[in-house]
Design an enzyme around this catalytic site. Structure first.
Site, PDB file in Angstrom:
ATOM      1  N   HIS A 126      -7.384  28.254  32.748  1.00 21.48           N
ATOM      2  CA  HIS A 126      -7.589  29.502  31.996  1.00 21.48           C
ATOM      3  C   HIS A 126      -8.337  29.277  30.676  1.00 21.48           C
ATOM      4  O   HIS A 126      -8.704  30.254  30.012  1.00 21.48           O
ATOM      5  CB  HIS A 126      -6.252  30.180  31.672  1.00 21.48           C
ATOM      6  CG  HIS A 126      -5.458  30.597  32.878  1.00 21.48           C
ATOM      7  ND1 HIS A 126      -5.969  31.419  33.862  1.00 21.48           N
ATOM      8  CD2 HIS A 126      -4.185  30.302  33.264  1.00 21.48           C
ATOM      9  CE1 HIS A 126      -5.043  31.614  34.797  1.00 21.48           C
ATOM     10  NE2 HIS A 126      -3.957  30.943  34.461  1.00 21.48           N
ATOM     11  N   ASP A 163      -4.290  27.586  42.730  1.00 20.80           N
ATOM     12  CA  ASP A 163      -3.253  28.086  41.822  1.00 20.80           C
ATOM     13  C   ASP A 163      -3.113  29.596  42.081  1.00 20.80           C
ATOM     14  O   ASP A 163      -4.091  30.256  42.423  1.00 20.80           O
ATOM     15  CB  ASP A 163      -3.688  27.812  40.380  1.00 20.80           C
ATOM     16  CG  ASP A 163      -2.625  28.155  39.346  1.00 20.80           C
ATOM     17  OD1 ASP A 163      -1.993  27.215  38.831  1.00 20.80           O
ATOM     18  OD2 ASP A 163      -2.451  29.358  39.050  1.00 20.80           O
ATOM     19  N   HIS A 165      -2.858  31.932  40.125  1.00 16.89           N
ATOM     20  CA  HIS A 165      -3.600  32.741  39.152  1.00 16.89           C
ATOM     21  C   HIS A 165      -5.093  32.454  39.249  1.00 16.89           C
ATOM     22  O   HIS A 165      -5.493  31.324  39.558  1.00 16.89           O
ATOM     23  CB  HIS A 165      -3.106  32.425  37.730  1.00 16.89           C
ATOM     24  CG  HIS A 165      -1.624  32.608  37.560  1.00 16.89           C
ATOM     25  ND1 HIS A 165      -0.740  31.554  37.580  1.00 16.89           N
ATOM     26  CD2 HIS A 165      -0.892  33.737  37.406  1.00 16.89           C
ATOM     27  CE1 HIS A 165       0.497  32.024  37.426  1.00 16.89           C
ATOM     28  NE2 HIS A 165       0.428  33.342  37.327  1.00 16.89           N
ATOM     29  N   ASP A 247       2.135  26.819  41.749  1.00 15.34           N
ATOM     30  CA  ASP A 247       2.794  28.115  41.589  1.00 15.34           C
ATOM     31  C   ASP A 247       2.448  29.046  42.748  1.00 15.34           C
ATOM     32  O   ASP A 247       2.924  30.170  42.820  1.00 15.34           O
ATOM     33  CB  ASP A 247       2.462  28.763  40.234  1.00 15.34           C
ATOM     34  CG  ASP A 247       0.992  28.699  39.872  1.00 15.34           C
ATOM     35  OD1 ASP A 247       0.172  28.332  40.744  1.00 15.34           O
ATOM     36  OD2 ASP A 247       0.655  29.019  38.720  1.00 15.34           O
TER      37      ASP A 247
HETATM   38 ZN   LIG Z   1      -1.019  29.484  37.728  1.00  9.84          ZN
END
Ligand SMILES: [Zn+2]
Length: 308
Positions: A126, A163, A165, A247
């Site tokens: 991120h 991931d 996200h 995750d």
């Molecule tokens: Zn993540």
């Protein structure tokens, strides 16, 4: 031995405070599980990574931002964004995390089939050019992609991010370079809100795979593999980088996907097989998220085993 487990003791020095999901116990859970699996433990090479230099970090980050992270750490830490904090040890941890990934790239480029899993924190996908975001400080995988092109003469790089996200930071840091293809599968809509399927980047070199939570695990595996097929049609990577976020496993408190360690193993071994056809099996994998330490450890071990 061809597979390495690369980490650095300084990665534990990034102190996020009480009750933060991204804590040092995550790395300890992986190391403990590896020690408890003598067969796998003996099959992988344990390597202590190095610190990335400021010059290396500036391949993807503004120099003022890099300096600010060092400065904030020297002052004892502080809040970097809504959910990202720095502590006194953050500079040491974040440069060690990035440096482990660069060490893995050096190793991969030195001989065929020298694959590595980098067990590092803080995570990176991120992080933006001049801003920390979503537990991430430096864009470890994006940095590796530019580093392998600048310092090893590699041309084409494939990044696969599973991931849960969207890897918005990685996309932002690589999408202007058409020789880097980025594939990200993620829950959507979900944090950080980006990663729609029609967001292909300015050169159509980005493949976003947004999916709802709770599907059958096979659905996620098939969707990601189909995107990898598209990203590598007429494009033969010189190295494959994985943003391995655990995750996306069933039971993650910040996730919602349903993958089991066996699906991570499946994705990994198929990607290794493809990499053997493309680029002498050069694969570097880097830990991103994964916030249920027990599941994270199970997933990381299945992944490591399949990297062999
Ligand atoms: Zn993540």
């Amino acid at each position: 031995m061809s597979v390495a487990f690369i980490s650095h003791s300084d990665c534990g020095r990034h102190d996020t405070g009480w009750n933060h999901p991204e804590h040092v116990g995550r790395l300890r859970a992986i190391t403990r599980a590896l020690r408890n699996n003598p067969e796998l433990f003996d099959a992988v090479e344990q390597i202590e990574g190095r610190h990335a230099t400021t010059t290396e970090l500036e391949l993807v980050h503004d120099s003022a931002y890099v300096a600010s992270i060092e400065h904030i750490s020297q002052l004892g830490g502080g809040q970097l964004d809504a959910d990202t904090v720095a502590s006194e040890g953050t500079w040491a941890a974040a440069t060690a995390g990035a440096g482990c990934v660069l060490a893995a790239v050096d190793r991969a480029m030195a001989s065929p089939n020298a694959r590595s899993f980098c067990s590092v924190r803080p995570p990176g996908h991120h992080a933006l050019r001049s801003r920390a975001m979503g537990f991430c400080i430096f864009g470890n995988v994006a940095l590796a992609a530019h580093y392998v092109r600048s310092f090893h003469g590699a041309g084409r790089v494939l990044i696969v991010d599973w991931d849960v996200h969207h890897g918005n930071g990685t996309q932002a840091l690589v999408q202007d370079e058409p020789a880097i293809h980025f594939v990200s599968m993620h829950r959507w809509p979900w944090y950080p809100g980006t990663g729609a399927a029609d967001d292909r980047g300015p050169h159509n070199s980005v493949w976003n795979v947004p999916l709802p939570p709770g599907l059958a695990p096979e659905h996620y595996v098939a969707a990601l593999e189909s995107a990898i097929d598209s990203a590598t049609t007429g494009f033969t990577p010189d190295i494959v980088l994985i943003s391995a976020g655990f995750d996306s496993l069933n039971g993650d408190p910040l996730g919602g996907f349903t993958l089991e360690p066996e699906h991570i193993a499946q994705l990994t071994s198929r990607l290794v097989k493809r990499a053997q056809g493309w680029c002498d099996g050069r694969v570097v994998s880097v830990l991103e998220g994964g916030y249920n330490p027990d599941r994270l450890a199970e997933g990381a071990l299945a992944h490591l085993n399949a990297l062999k």
